[in-house]
Write a protein that holds these residues in place. Structure first.
Motif, PDB file in Angstrom:
ATOM      1  N   LEU A 126      38.405  39.670  30.461  1.00 24.19           N
ATOM      2  CA  LEU A 126      37.631  40.682  31.179  1.00 24.19           C
ATOM      3  C   LEU A 126      38.102  42.095  30.835  1.00 24.19           C
ATOM      4  O   LEU A 126      39.281  42.323  30.534  1.00 24.19           O
ATOM      5  CB  LEU A 126      37.757  40.452  32.684  1.00 24.19           C
ATOM      6  N   ASP A 127      37.172  43.042  30.891  1.00 29.64           N
ATOM      7  CA  ASP A 127      37.477  44.454  30.676  1.00 29.64           C
ATOM      8  C   ASP A 127      37.791  45.092  32.023  1.00 29.64           C
ATOM      9  O   ASP A 127      36.909  45.489  32.787  1.00 29.64           O
ATOM     10  CB  ASP A 127      36.281  45.152  30.025  1.00 29.64           C
ATOM     11  N   VAL A 128      39.073  45.200  32.315  1.00 26.92           N
ATOM     12  CA  VAL A 128      39.516  45.641  33.633  1.00 26.92           C
ATOM     13  C   VAL A 128      39.232  47.121  33.875  1.00 26.92           C
ATOM     14  O   VAL A 128      39.334  47.603  35.003  1.00 26.92           O
ATOM     15  CB  VAL A 128      41.023  45.327  33.795  1.00 26.92           C
ATOM     16  N   SER A 129      38.838  47.866  32.845  1.00 21.43           N
ATOM     17  CA  SER A 129      38.570  49.300  33.042  1.00 21.43           C
ATOM     18  C   SER A 129      37.235  49.553  33.729  1.00 21.43           C
ATOM     19  O   SER A 129      36.967  50.677  34.155  1.00 21.43           O
ATOM     20  CB  SER A 129      38.584  50.030  31.690  1.00 21.43           C
ATOM     21  N   GLN A 130      36.393  48.528  33.848  1.00 19.67           N
ATOM     22  CA  GLN A 130      35.093  48.691  34.488  1.00 19.67           C
ATOM     23  C   GLN A 130      35.201  48.402  35.986  1.00 19.67           C
ATOM     24  O   GLN A 130      35.757  47.378  36.392  1.00 19.67           O
ATOM     25  CB  GLN A 130      34.066  47.757  33.853  1.00 19.67           C
ATOM     26  N   GLU A 131      34.651  49.299  36.786  1.00 16.23           N
ATOM     27  CA  GLU A 131      34.771  49.168  38.237  1.00 16.23           C
ATOM     28  C   GLU A 131      34.167  47.864  38.742  1.00 16.23           C
ATOM     29  O   GLU A 131      34.722  47.213  39.624  1.00 16.23           O
ATOM     30  CB  GLU A 131      34.099  50.356  38.930  1.00 16.23           C
ATOM     31  N   GLU A 132      33.018  47.453  38.181  1.00 15.74           N
ATOM     32  CA  GLU A 132      32.378  46.212  38.619  1.00 15.74           C
ATOM     33  C   GLU A 132      33.270  45.008  38.334  1.00 15.74           C
ATOM     34  O   GLU A 132      33.306  44.048  39.117  1.00 15.74           O
ATOM     35  CB  GLU A 132      31.029  46.028  37.910  1.00 15.74           C
ATOM     36  N   VAL A 133      33.979  45.060  37.232  1.00 17.02           N
ATOM     37  CA  VAL A 133      34.892  43.969  36.882  1.00 17.02           C
ATOM     38  C   VAL A 133      36.049  43.921  37.868  1.00 17.02           C
ATOM     39  O   VAL A 133      36.429  42.850  38.356  1.00 17.02           O
ATOM     40  CB  VAL A 133      35.409  44.134  35.438  1.00 17.02           C
ATOM     41  N   ARG A 134      36.612  45.079  38.185  1.00 18.18           N
ATOM     42  CA  ARG A 134      37.717  45.109  39.144  1.00 18.18           C
ATOM     43  C   ARG A 134      37.270  44.609  40.512  1.00 18.18           C
ATOM     44  O   ARG A 134      38.012  43.911  41.213  1.00 18.18           O
ATOM     45  CB  ARG A 134      38.298  46.520  39.243  1.00 18.18           C
ATOM     46  N   ASP A 135      36.039  44.943  40.892  1.00 18.35           N
ATOM     47  CA  ASP A 135      35.518  44.450  42.167  1.00 18.35           C
ATOM     48  C   ASP A 135      35.448  42.921  42.159  1.00 18.35           C
ATOM     49  O   ASP A 135      35.799  42.264  43.151  1.00 18.35           O
ATOM     50  CB  ASP A 135      34.124  45.023  42.436  1.00 18.35           C
ATOM     51  N   TYR A 136      34.993  42.362  41.040  1.00 24.36           N
ATOM     52  CA  TYR A 136      34.942  40.898  40.969  1.00 24.36           C
ATOM     53  C   TYR A 136      36.345  40.293  40.975  1.00 24.36           C
ATOM     54  O   TYR A 136      36.604  39.289  41.653  1.00 24.36           O
ATOM     55  CB  TYR A 136      34.196  40.406  39.726  1.00 24.36           C
ATOM     56  N   MET A 137      37.275  40.892  40.248  1.00 26.08           N
ATOM     57  CA  MET A 137      38.633  40.351  40.168  1.00 26.08           C
ATOM     58  C   MET A 137      39.293  40.313  41.547  1.00 26.08           C
ATOM     59  O   MET A 137      39.954  39.332  41.901  1.00 26.08           O
ATOM     60  CB  MET A 137      39.464  41.173  39.183  1.00 26.08           C
ATOM     61  N   THR A 138      39.120  41.377  42.324  1.00 29.07           N
ATOM     62  CA  THR A 138      39.708  41.367  43.668  1.00 29.07           C
ATOM     63  C   THR A 138      38.988  40.367  44.572  1.00 29.07           C
ATOM     64  O   THR A 138      39.615  39.741  45.438  1.00 29.07           O
ATOM     65  CB  THR A 138      39.683  42.772  44.295  1.00 29.07           C
ATOM     66  N   HIS A 139      37.682  40.199  44.360  1.00 30.83           N
ATOM     67  CA  HIS A 139      36.960  39.155  45.096  1.00 30.83           C
ATOM     68  C   HIS A 139      37.541  37.783  44.769  1.00 30.83           C
ATOM     69  O   HIS A 139      37.740  36.949  45.674  1.00 30.83           O
ATOM     70  CB  HIS A 139      35.475  39.198  44.744  1.00 30.83           C
ATOM     71  N   ALA A 140      37.821  37.543  43.482  1.00 31.16           N
ATOM     72  CA  ALA A 140      38.402  36.255  43.082  1.00 31.16           C
ATOM     73  C   ALA A 140      39.741  36.019  43.771  1.00 31.16           C
ATOM     74  O   ALA A 140      40.042  34.907  44.223  1.00 31.16           O
ATOM     75  CB  ALA A 140      38.561  36.201  41.561  1.00 31.16           C
ATOM     76  N   LEU A 141      40.558  37.068  43.875  1.00 35.75           N
ATOM     77  CA  LEU A 141      41.838  36.937  44.575  1.00 35.75           C
ATOM     78  C   LEU A 141      41.627  36.620  46.050  1.00 35.75           C
ATOM     79  O   LEU A 141      42.354  35.798  46.632  1.00 35.75           O
ATOM     80  CB  LEU A 141      42.650  38.222  44.441  1.00 35.75           C
ATOM     81  N   ASP A 142      40.652  37.272  46.658  1.00 35.32           N
ATOM     82  CA  ASP A 142      40.370  36.995  48.072  1.00 35.32           C
ATOM     83  C   ASP A 142      39.976  35.534  48.275  1.00 35.32           C
ATOM     84  O   ASP A 142      40.332  34.916  49.285  1.00 35.32           O
ATOM     85  CB  ASP A 142      39.251  37.909  48.572  1.00 35.32           C
ATOM     86  N   VAL A 143      39.257  34.982  47.311  1.00 36.10           N
ATOM     87  CA  VAL A 143      38.859  33.580  47.418  1.00 36.10           C
ATOM     88  C   VAL A 143      40.071  32.666  47.248  1.00 36.10           C
ATOM     89  O   VAL A 143      40.346  31.805  48.095  1.00 36.10           O
ATOM     90  CB  VAL A 143      37.774  33.236  46.376  1.00 36.10           C
TER      91      VAL A 143
END
Length: 647
Positions: A367-384
Motif C-alpha cells: 500500500l501507498d501509505v502517503s495517501q490519506e485514503e490508504v491511511r484511513d483504511y489501514m487504521t480501520h484494519a487495525l481497529d478491526v
C-alpha cells in the motif's frame, strides 16, 4: 598508524558538507546550522535545515565528505563493514575498491571474491551502503585488514533522514561520503519555517579486529537517544510466543485445533504467554490464486466475508475469547501487502505503490501509505484486528516495502518513509495493551535499534522447519552481524520458531535448538503439542530450553575472525549466564560444526573470558559432567555441543 580527520584533533584529512546538486538553485532559501559536540569515541554532528523562504520547497538532501584518510596499511587491504553485507554479498567485509555496484560481477579476480546473491532482492544490491530494506544497524566501519583501529559513522536520528554511504580511494587515501536522504521519496517537501533535523555520529574504534566490540562506542552514544523503547521492556524477553506457522502447521488451522493446542501449550510450557495465529484465517482461497505470499491486511476490507467461517465458526472475536479463557493472550499475523486478485486491490489499484521493479503483479503489492485514503483504511484494519477482534499482539510481516525502500515510490512527498513508519507503528502501539507486543518480519532485520521505539522483537532469518540445511546455515550467518552489535537490550532479535521440527534430523534439530539457546533469540515456539507423547525426547529438550529465558542478552563469538572471506559460521559462542537458571556461577558455551566433515573444536578458558583453572562442565544433552582445564570436542558434520560451565 591511523590518521583521521581534523574533527578528532588529528591531521591529514578534511571534512566538508554540501547540498546535493538538485538543491543548488535554492541555496539561498535554506538556513543550515551545524553543531558539533564531543561524545564517547568521537563526535555528534547535529544539522538543522530550515526553509527561510515564503513557499514550500523541495529538499533533496545533502552529503558530507570525509577524505584523505590513511587507514594505516596497504590501501588494497582497506575495507568496509556494515551489518547488511551478510545478506547482500554473502560476505562480512568488502574491500573499499571492490565493484559492488555491478550486479553481474559475480566474481572479482583482484580481490578473489565470489559473491552469492541468492537472497539479495532485485534492485537492492546496487544501492549505496546501508540503503537496503534489510534494516541494518545504521552504521559503517572503515578499517584495514592489518590494524585494530577504524572509523565508525552512524545515525543518531531517523526521525526524517536516513544515512547511506559511498567509499573508495583518491590518490591512495580513503574517503567516506555520507548521504543524508529520504526513504521512499526523491525529495521532501518542506513548508515555510519548517525545520528538518539530522544527527550523525563520527568516531573511531580501537576494536576493529573484534566483531564483538567494534561498534561499542557508537551504540553506547545511541542508547542515550533511544531511552523510551518498547523493545527494551520485558515483553518477549522472559516469556514465549506460540506461533501457528511453523513445525508443519502452516495454514492448516481452525478454532477447534487452536484451542486444543492452547490447552496443551499452557500445560507443557509455563513460559508461554502469547498464542499467535499466523496466516490461514482468511477466506481468500488458494483456488483463486496460488498463495505464494499470504493475505493479511486486506481481510478487513471484505468484512465478515474476509474470515473463513468454516475454520472459525464463531468468528475472530469468539476465537480470541476462547484463547483468553485458556489463560493465554491472543496475537495475530498481519501481512502488510495485498494480493492483486483480492477485493481491495481490484477496487482500488490506485492505492498501491509502483513496486514492479522488485515484485511483479502476480505477487501481492504494498500500500501507498502517503495517501490519506490508504491511511484511513489501514487504521480501520487495525481497529478491526485489535479493537474488534480482540488480538493483543501483532506479528507484522512484509512491512519494509512502504517505509524502507530507497527508490522514489510514494505519491505524496510531504513526509519521508521513516516519518510514515513512525505514524504507522504509533497507530498500532496506541491500540495494543501496554504489555502487548509488536513483531516485524520480512525483509528480515539486520539490527536497526531505532525500530525498538514501538516494536518488541524482529525476525532475523528464514523459516527453517522444512529442513533445508543451506537455509539454516544462511540464517546463522546473517545473525552473526546482528547479534554482535549487542543491541538486544533495545530491540529483541527473534530466530525462526523452534518446535519439534519433524523435517530435521536429530543432529540438525540440536544444532537449531542450541543456536537459539546460545544466541538468546528463543522468542517463539511452534508445533502440535497436543499430539505428542510427553516423554518425547525432543519435547523434553525444548521444555528445558525455554524454562528460563533472557532474550536479548549479549552474545559473544570466541576465536572468530570476521574479516575472513566467505560465509562464516561461528564455531564457539558463549553467554555470561546459565541458559536454564538464574545462578550467576555459570556461563554457557555452544560449539557448532556447520561443515560436511568432522572437526575438532577447542578453546581455553581465556577464549570465553574466564581465568585459567579447573571447571565443572556439563555436556547438557548428553547428561555428562566432568572437570576440565581446557576444552576440546570432536564434532561430526552439523553437530553441536551445549556446555554449561561453572565458573
Amino acid at each position: 598508524m591511523l590518521k583521521i580527520n581534523d574533527i578528532f584533533g588529528l591531521k591529514n584529512s578534511n571534512f566538508s558538507l554540501e547540498l546535493l546538486e538538485e538543491n543548488n538553485f535554492q541555496k539561498d532559501a535554506w538556513d543550515i546550522q551545524t553543531q558539533t559536540r564531543r561524545v564517547e569515541g568521537g563526535y555528534e554532528i547535529r544539522r538543522e535545515i530550515k526553509n527561510i523562504s515564503q513557499k514550500t520547497l523541495n529538499f533533496y538532501g545533502f552529503r558530507s565528505v570525509l577524505e584523505g584518510i590513511d587507514l594505516g596499511g596497504n590501501a588494497e587491504e582497506d575495507y568496509f563493514y556494515c551489518t547488511e553485507n551478510a545478506r547482500i554479498f554473502n560476505q562480512l567485509t568488502i574491500p573499499l575498491d571492490y565493484n559492488r555496484l555491478d550486479d553481474n560481477a559475480k566474481e572479482n579476480e583482484k580481490f578473489s571474491l565470489t559473491i552469492n546473491r541468492k537472497y539479495c532482492d532485485p534492485g537492492v544490491q546496487a544501492g549505496r551502503i546501508c540503503s537496503s530494506t534489510y534494516q541494518p544497524l545504521p552504521a559503517i566501519l572503515l578499517s584495514n585488514y592489518g590494524i585494530k583501529e577504524g572509523i565508525v559513522c552512524g545515525s543518531l536520528s531517523q526521525d526524517v533522514f536516513y544515512h547511506s554511504f559511498e567509499v573508495g580511494h583518491k590518490n591512495g587515501l580513503a574517503y567516506l561520503e555520507i548521504y543524508s536522504l529520504f526513504k521512499d521519496i526523491a525529495y521532501r517537501e518542506v513548508k515555510p519555517a519548517e525545520t528538518l533535523t539530522d544527527i550523525l555520529y563520527i568516531g573511531e574504534t580501537k576494536n576493529a579486529d573484534d566483531i564483538n566490540g567494534l561498534f561499542d562506542s557508537y551504540v553506547n552514544v545511541l542508547r542515550t537517544y533511544l531511552t523510551d523503547n518498547e523493545g527494551s521492556k520485558s515483553t518477549n524477553r522472559h516469556t514465549l510466543i506460540w506461533d501457528s506457522w511453523n513445525d508443519g502447521i502452516w495454514r492448516d488451522v481452525s478454532e477447534e485445533m487452536l484451542v486444543n493446542e492452547a490447552k496443551a501449550v499452557k500445560r507443557l510450557f509455563p513460559t508461554v504467554e502469547w498464542f499467535q495465529l499466523d496466516d490461514g484465517y482468511s477466506s481468500f482461497k488458494e483456488e483463486i490464486v496460488p498463495l505464494v505470499v499470504a493475505h493479511g491486511i486486506g481481510v478487513p476490507y471484505e468484512g465478515d466475508e474476509g474470515i473463513d467461517y468454516e475454520k472459525f465458526p464463531n468468528g475472530m472475536k469468539g476465537y480470541t475469547d476462547k484463547i483468553k479463557e485458556v489463560g493465554l493472550k491472543p496475537a495475530v499475523w498481519i501481512g502488510a501487502w495485498v494480493q492483486t486478485k483480492a477485493r481491495l486491490y481490484q477496487e482500488h489499484p490506485e492505492w498501491f505503490l509502483p513496486y514492479q521493479y522488485r515484485i511483479d503483479l502476480s505477487m501481492p503489492q504494498p500500500l501507498d501509505v502517503s495517501q490519506e485514503e490508504v491511511r484511513d483504511y489501514m487504521t480501520h484494519a487495525l481497529d478491526v484486528f485489535i479493537t474488534e477482534y480482540g488480538f493483543e499482539g501483532v506479528k507484522h510481516d512484509f512491512w519494509p516495502y512502504a517505509f524502507e525502500d530507497r527508490h522514489d515510490l510514494l505519491k505524496n512527498k510531504d513526509k519521508s518513509g521513516y516519518e510514515y513508519r513512525e505514524w504507522w507503528y504509533k497507530q498500532m502501539r496506541s491500540r495494543l495493551p501496554k504489555d502487548g507486543y509488536l513483531e516485524v518480519a520480512v525483509d528480515f532485520g539486520s539490527g536497526n535499534p531505532f525500530l525498538g521505539k514501538y516494536i518488541n522483537n524482529y525476525r532475523l532469518g528464514l523459516d527453517v522447519g522444512a529442513g533445508d540445511w543451506e537455509e539454516r546455515k544462511t540464517t546463522v550467518f546473517w545473525s552473526v552481524a546482528t547479534l554482535s552489535t549487542h543491541t538486544g537490550d533495545l530491540y529483541i532479535p527473534n530466530s525462526d520458531s523452534v518446535g519439534l521440527l519433524p523435517g530435521l534430523s536429530e543432529t540438525d534439530f540440536e544444532f537449531t535448538l542450541n543456536w537459539q539457546i546460545i544466541t538468546r533469540t528463543l522468542v517463539e515456539i511452534s508445533g502440535k503439542f497436543s499430539l505428542v507423547d510427553e516423554n518425547n525426547s525432543r519435547l523434553k529438550k525444548l521444555q528445558r530450553a525455554v524454562q528460563y529465558l533472557n532474550n536479548g542478552e549479549n552474545v559473544y563469538f570466541a576465536k572468530f575472525n570476521y574479516r575472513r572471506k566467505g560465509m562464516l559460521v561461528p564455531e564457539i559462542i558463549y553467554i555470561n549466564s546459565a541458559f536454564d537458571c538464574a545462578d550467576e556461577g555459570y556461563i554457557t558455551v555452544a560449539l557448532f560444526n556447520a561443515e560436511e566433515t568432522e572437526k575438532e573444536i577447542a578453546f581455553a578458558p581465556a577464549d570465553v573470558n574466564l581465568p585459567e583453572g579447573e571447571y565443572e562442565v556439563e555436556n547438557v544433552w548428553r547428561n555428562e559432567k566432568e572437570r576440565r582445564r581446557n576444552f576440546a570436542y570432536l564434532l561430526q558434520p552439523h553437530q553441536s555441543v551445549l556446555l554449561k560451565i561453572k565458573k
